[in-house]
Design an enzyme around this catalytic site. Structure first.
Site, PDB file in Angstrom:
ATOM      1  N   CYS A  60       2.130  -0.006  -8.698  1.00  0.00           N
ATOM      2  CA  CYS A  60       3.248   0.504  -7.876  1.00  0.00           C
ATOM      3  C   CYS A  60       4.484   0.714  -8.730  1.00  0.00           C
ATOM      4  O   CYS A  60       5.097   1.781  -8.695  1.00  0.00           O
ATOM      5  CB  CYS A  60       3.519  -0.462  -6.736  1.00  0.00           C
ATOM      6  SG  CYS A  60       3.729  -2.152  -7.276  1.00  0.00           S
ATOM      7  N   GLU A  98       5.718  -3.346   1.068  1.00  0.00           N
ATOM      8  CA  GLU A  98       5.804  -2.989  -0.361  1.00  0.00           C
ATOM      9  C   GLU A  98       5.030  -1.685  -0.525  1.00  0.00           C
ATOM     10  O   GLU A  98       3.804  -1.691  -0.522  1.00  0.00           O
ATOM     11  CB  GLU A  98       5.170  -4.076  -1.231  1.00  0.00           C
ATOM     12  CG  GLU A  98       5.838  -5.427  -1.143  1.00  0.00           C
ATOM     13  CD  GLU A  98       7.157  -5.493  -1.887  1.00  0.00           C
ATOM     14  OE1 GLU A  98       7.622  -4.455  -2.412  1.00  0.00           O
ATOM     15  OE2 GLU A  98       7.741  -6.587  -1.925  1.00  0.00           O
ATOM     16  N   THR A 132       0.791   4.777   5.117  1.00  0.00           N
ATOM     17  CA  THR A 132       0.144   3.685   5.859  1.00  0.00           C
ATOM     18  C   THR A 132       1.188   2.653   6.282  1.00  0.00           C
ATOM     19  O   THR A 132       1.130   2.123   7.397  1.00  0.00           O
ATOM     20  CB  THR A 132      -0.988   3.029   5.034  1.00  0.00           C
ATOM     21  OG1 THR A 132      -1.797   4.049   4.468  1.00  0.00           O
ATOM     22  CG2 THR A 132      -1.856   2.146   5.892  1.00  0.00           C
ATOM     23  N   GLY A 133       2.144   2.383   5.412  1.00  0.00           N
ATOM     24  CA  GLY A 133       3.232   1.455   5.770  1.00  0.00           C
ATOM     25  C   GLY A 133       3.986   1.924   7.002  1.00  0.00           C
ATOM     26  O   GLY A 133       4.363   1.117   7.862  1.00  0.00           O
ATOM     27  N   GLY A 165       0.840  -1.193   0.000  1.00  0.00           N
ATOM     28  CA  GLY A 165       0.000   0.000   0.000  1.00  0.00           C
ATOM     29  C   GLY A 165       0.873   1.239   0.000  1.00  0.00           C
ATOM     30  O   GLY A 165       2.034   1.203  -0.407  1.00  0.00           O
ATOM     31  N   SER A 166       0.324   2.316   0.500  1.00  0.00           N
ATOM     32  CA  SER A 166       1.041   3.595   0.421  1.00  0.00           C
ATOM     33  C   SER A 166       2.111   3.697   1.517  1.00  0.00           C
ATOM     34  O   SER A 166       2.025   3.032   2.553  1.00  0.00           O
ATOM     35  CB  SER A 166       0.041   4.743   0.566  1.00  0.00           C
ATOM     36  OG  SER A 166      -0.529   4.693   1.857  1.00  0.00           O
ATOM     37  N   THR A 167       3.064   4.562   1.287  1.00  0.00           N
ATOM     38  CA  THR A 167       4.152   4.735   2.259  1.00  0.00           C
ATOM     39  C   THR A 167       3.635   5.258   3.605  1.00  0.00           C
ATOM     40  O   THR A 167       4.019   4.713   4.653  1.00  0.00           O
ATOM     41  CB  THR A 167       5.236   5.645   1.661  1.00  0.00           C
ATOM     42  OG1 THR A 167       5.711   5.003   0.462  1.00  0.00           O
ATOM     43  CG2 THR A 167       6.409   5.833   2.618  1.00  0.00           C
TER      44      THR A 167
HETATM   45  P1  NAD Z   1      -3.358   2.484   1.316  1.00  0.00           P
HETATM   46  O1  NAD Z   1      -2.080   2.589   2.082  1.00  0.00           O
HETATM   47  O2  NAD Z   1      -4.340   3.573   1.420  1.00  0.00           O
HETATM   48  O3  NAD Z   1      -4.135   1.160   1.746  1.00  0.00           O
HETATM   49  C1  NAD Z   1      -3.524  -0.114   1.726  1.00  0.00           C
HETATM   50  C2  NAD Z   1      -4.223  -1.020   2.727  1.00  0.00           C
HETATM   51  O4  NAD Z   1      -3.968  -0.553   4.045  1.00  0.00           O
HETATM   52  C3  NAD Z   1      -5.739  -1.092   2.585  1.00  0.00           C
HETATM   53  O5  NAD Z   1      -6.157  -2.427   2.785  1.00  0.00           O
HETATM   54  C4  NAD Z   1      -6.223  -0.219   3.734  1.00  0.00           C
HETATM   55  O6  NAD Z   1      -7.504  -0.563   4.157  1.00  0.00           O
HETATM   56  C5  NAD Z   1      -5.191  -0.537   4.790  1.00  0.00           C
HETATM   57  N1  NAD Z   1      -5.069   0.414   5.896  1.00  0.00           N
HETATM   58  C6  NAD Z   1      -5.601   1.654   6.004  1.00  0.00           C
HETATM   59  N2  NAD Z   1      -5.211   2.231   7.171  1.00  0.00           N
HETATM   60  C7  NAD Z   1      -4.414   1.343   7.795  1.00  0.00           C
HETATM   61  C8  NAD Z   1      -3.682   1.348   9.019  1.00  0.00           C
HETATM   62  N3  NAD Z   1      -3.693   2.406   9.835  1.00  0.00           N
HETATM   63  N4  NAD Z   1      -2.944   0.263   9.326  1.00  0.00           N
HETATM   64  C9  NAD Z   1      -2.893  -0.794   8.508  1.00  0.00           C
HETATM   65  N5  NAD Z   1      -3.566  -0.874   7.328  1.00  0.00           N
HETATM   66  C10 NAD Z   1      -4.321   0.185   6.973  1.00  0.00           C
HETATM   67  O7  NAD Z   1      -2.922   2.211  -0.187  1.00  0.00           O
HETATM   68  P2  NAD Z   1      -3.856   2.117  -1.493  1.00  0.00           P
HETATM   69  O8  NAD Z   1      -4.355   3.487  -1.818  1.00  0.00           O
HETATM   70  O9  NAD Z   1      -4.830   1.009  -1.307  1.00  0.00           O
HETATM   71  O10 NAD Z   1      -2.802   1.664  -2.601  1.00  0.00           O
HETATM   72  C11 NAD Z   1      -2.068   2.567  -3.381  1.00  0.00           C
HETATM   73  C12 NAD Z   1      -0.633   2.650  -2.907  1.00  0.00           C
HETATM   74  O11 NAD Z   1      -0.081   1.345  -2.799  1.00  0.00           O
HETATM   75  C13 NAD Z   1       0.268   3.389  -3.884  1.00  0.00           C
HETATM   76  O12 NAD Z   1       1.152   4.240  -3.183  1.00  0.00           O
HETATM   77  C14 NAD Z   1       1.077   2.283  -4.547  1.00  0.00           C
HETATM   78  O13 NAD Z   1       2.319   2.670  -5.067  1.00  0.00           O
HETATM   79  C15 NAD Z   1       1.185   1.298  -3.434  1.00  0.00           C
HETATM   80  N6  NAD Z   1       1.428  -0.045  -3.954  1.00  0.00           N
HETATM   81  C16 NAD Z   1       2.662  -0.594  -3.790  1.00  0.00           C
HETATM   82  C17 NAD Z   1       2.938  -1.834  -4.309  1.00  0.00           C
HETATM   83  C18 NAD Z   1       4.294  -2.472  -4.144  1.00  0.00           C
HETATM   84  O14 NAD Z   1       4.439  -3.648  -4.406  1.00  0.00           O
HETATM   85  N7  NAD Z   1       5.299  -1.747  -3.713  1.00  0.00           N
HETATM   86  C19 NAD Z   1       1.942  -2.531  -5.009  1.00  0.00           C
HETATM   87  C20 NAD Z   1       0.680  -1.939  -5.153  1.00  0.00           C
HETATM   88  C21 NAD Z   1       0.439  -0.688  -4.624  1.00  0.00           C
END
Ligand code: NAD
Length: 476
Positions: A288, A254, A236-237, A232-234
């Site tokens: 991503c 990731e 949130t990571g 997901g996004s940086t």
């Molecule tokens: P996001 O971070 O908004 O959400 C990702 C997940 O985290 C979702 O399931 C969400 O419900 C969950 N989440 C929300 N709040 C949380 C918390 N506090 N703790 C734990 N989990 C929580 O990301 P997104 O908008 O769904 O995805 C887009 C982003 O993901 C982009 O930045 C993209 O580059 C990245 N991405 C990276 C890869 C990779 O392999 N590096 C692959 C796909 C997407």
């Protein structure tokens, strides 16, 4: 059983301990092409999460002791299920996420999910003998961790869930999955199918709209989850990393990317146009490791801009269920607004070659904006959508610095007819993968992961598999 592809307002169930679990409340999932409700996902609670983790813990006691052959067979049985239901699930992905059935869309996603499952089924972590002498024998074993929490984004919902779940299960762990609230339905269905061939509790899934119950946050702090694999996004990571500290969870993160592509002066612009297009715009750019900043040498700059713009003008965009579409809508309003704002900022300064202004609903045309530079928001920030900035350069050292001048470090690419020259540039790029004359083409045997703010840990291949284990050494 309900035909979930046609059930416009079907309510899907979580799967906990092998059984479907409904919730008193649910939330609607809408089709980004039409705004119609595709189905409802259960609004799971902290109690549902606890039940799922407890089921996974119980299942771990026996699953972790099964043989390599048994787990490989189970993964292959999952691949068979995915193959049998590929059309049904592809349709569901298209309806909840928007990507077309065709092109590099949902059928391609299902093909990838099956291929990754089969490849991973054949992986294992055999015992390594580090020493075997009269003084003693030293063996390195890799032990499964316990319950793995998988948190996935909305862009490739099934493929990414598979990337998380299959190596976890194959190596003897059990799983609780939490898909994105934008695209939970295809994951719920896939895990329902997995449960037709796995023992109860090995793979569980919970869903919630996180404005009410943030199950991802609860998972990253949960004391009985041993590892979080998060895509997901940086930002949130970073939250996941913070809340994982108390329980010393293993993490694979990731995260976001802002991949640069560098085009050298020796390319044939027409020959690379199609490759550049799909590198940047696969899944409407919502990938991503898509090409997100294109640096082109002055000698070929105009010709590359023209060839790419010509290609873009001929790509059909429309609703994903229409067999003629290869580009679809942006997946949700939140992302649409972000892309629109970045496109507008780019258009205010640069030269718009194609697109530029929003279409109907969540449709946004493929947009190329030339004559931008580092420091411009569309160059510096991850757009994650169908808008590509193009930057002119003359000096190789300066363009390598410009490519590295970004907090992200996921992927990068060099485009040249001289592979050795391209490899020398690759060595200077601060990113986890460098492609030459292509971009974003991940494969199951090549470890994939980010450097810098794009995260840490890898997925795929032997190295990715090992991240689902702890080392235990036996010295005799
Ligand atoms: P996001 O971070 O908004 O959400 C990702 C997940 O985290 C979702 O399931 C969400 O419900 C969950 N989440 C929300 N709040 C949380 C918390 N506090 N703790 C734990 N989990 C929580 O990301 P997104 O908008 O769904 O995805 C887009 C982003 O993901 C982009 O930045 C993209 O580059 C990245 N991405 C990276 C890869 C990779 O392999 N590096 C692959 C796909 C997407």
């Amino acid at each position: 059983m309900l035909d979930k592809t046609d059930a416009a307002a079907a309510t899907f169930a979580m799967i906990i301990d092998g059984k479907p679990v409904a919730a008193p409340k649910s939330f609607a999932v809408t089709d980004p092409a039409t705004g119609e409700v595709v189905g409802h996902a259960p609004q799971g609670t902290a109690q549902d999460l606890d039940a799922a983790v407890a089921a996974a813990r119980r299942a771990f006691a026996t699953w972790s002791l099964t043989s390599e052959e048994e787990r490989a067979a189970a993964c292959n049985a999952i691949a068979d299920k995915l193959e049998q239901h590929a059309d049904e699930i592809a349709t569901l992905i298209t309806r909840e996420q928007g990507k077309p059935l065709n092109g590099l869309g949902s059928r391609f996603e299902m093909g990838g999910a099956v291929a990754w499952t089969r490849y991973t089924a054949a992986l294992s972590a055999p015992v390594e003998v580090l020493q075997d002498t009269p003084e003693g024998r030293v063996e390195l074993h890799r032990r499964p961790l316990g319950v793995v929490g998988s948190i996935t984004p909305w862009n490739w919902p099934v493929m990414i869930a598979i990337w998380h779940i299959i190596p976890a299960v194959r190596s003897g762990n059990t799983v609780v999955s939490k898909p994105s609230p934008y695209t939970p339905l295809s994951t719920l269905r896939v895990i329902e199918l997995m449960n037709e061939v796995l023992p109860a509790g090995v793979v569980n899934v919970v869903t919630a709209d996180e404005t009410e119950d943030n199950l991802g946050a609860l998972m990253s702090g949960h004391e009985d989850i041993r590892k979080i694999v998060f895509t997901g996004s940086t930002p949130t990571g970073q939250k996941v990393m913070r809340s994982a500290a108390d329980t010393m969870k293993r993490l694979t993160l990731e995260l976001g990317g802002n991949d640069a592509g560098i085009v050298l002066p020796d390319v044939d612009p027409k020959a690379i146009a199609e490759g550049l297009f799909w590198s940047a715009f696969i899944n409407m750019g919502q990938t991503c490791a898509a090409l997100k900043r294109l640096y082109v040498h002055d000698d070929v700059y105009d010709a590359v801009c023209e060839a790419l713009a010509d290609y873009v003008r001929n790509v059909p965009m429309g609703a994903g269920l229409d067999e003629g579409s290869v580009m679809g809508p942006i997946a949700n309003q939140m992302q649409f607004d972000k892309v629109k704002a970045l496109a507008e900022s780019g258009a205010a300064k640069g030269r718009v070659l194609t697109g530029g202004t929003a279409g109907e609903g969540l449709f946004f045309p493929v947009t190329l904006i030339a004559d931008l530079e580092n420091g411009d928001p569309l160059v510096d920030e991850e757009q994650f959508g169908p808008v590509l900035p193009i930057i002119r350069y003359t000096d190789l050292d300066a363009v390598i610095d410009a490519a590295n001048d970004n907090p992200n470090g996921l992927g990068g690419s060099v485009w040249s007819s001289d592979i050795e020259a391209a490899k020398r540039i690759a060595a200077r790029l601060e990113c986890g993968t460098v492609w030459i004359n292509k971009h974003g083409m991940i494969q199951p045997n090549a470890p994939f992961g980010g450097r810098k703010m794009s995260g840490f840990g890898v997925e795929f291949g032997k190295e990715g598999y090992q991240e689902y284990t702890d080392i235990q050494v036996i010295i005799a």
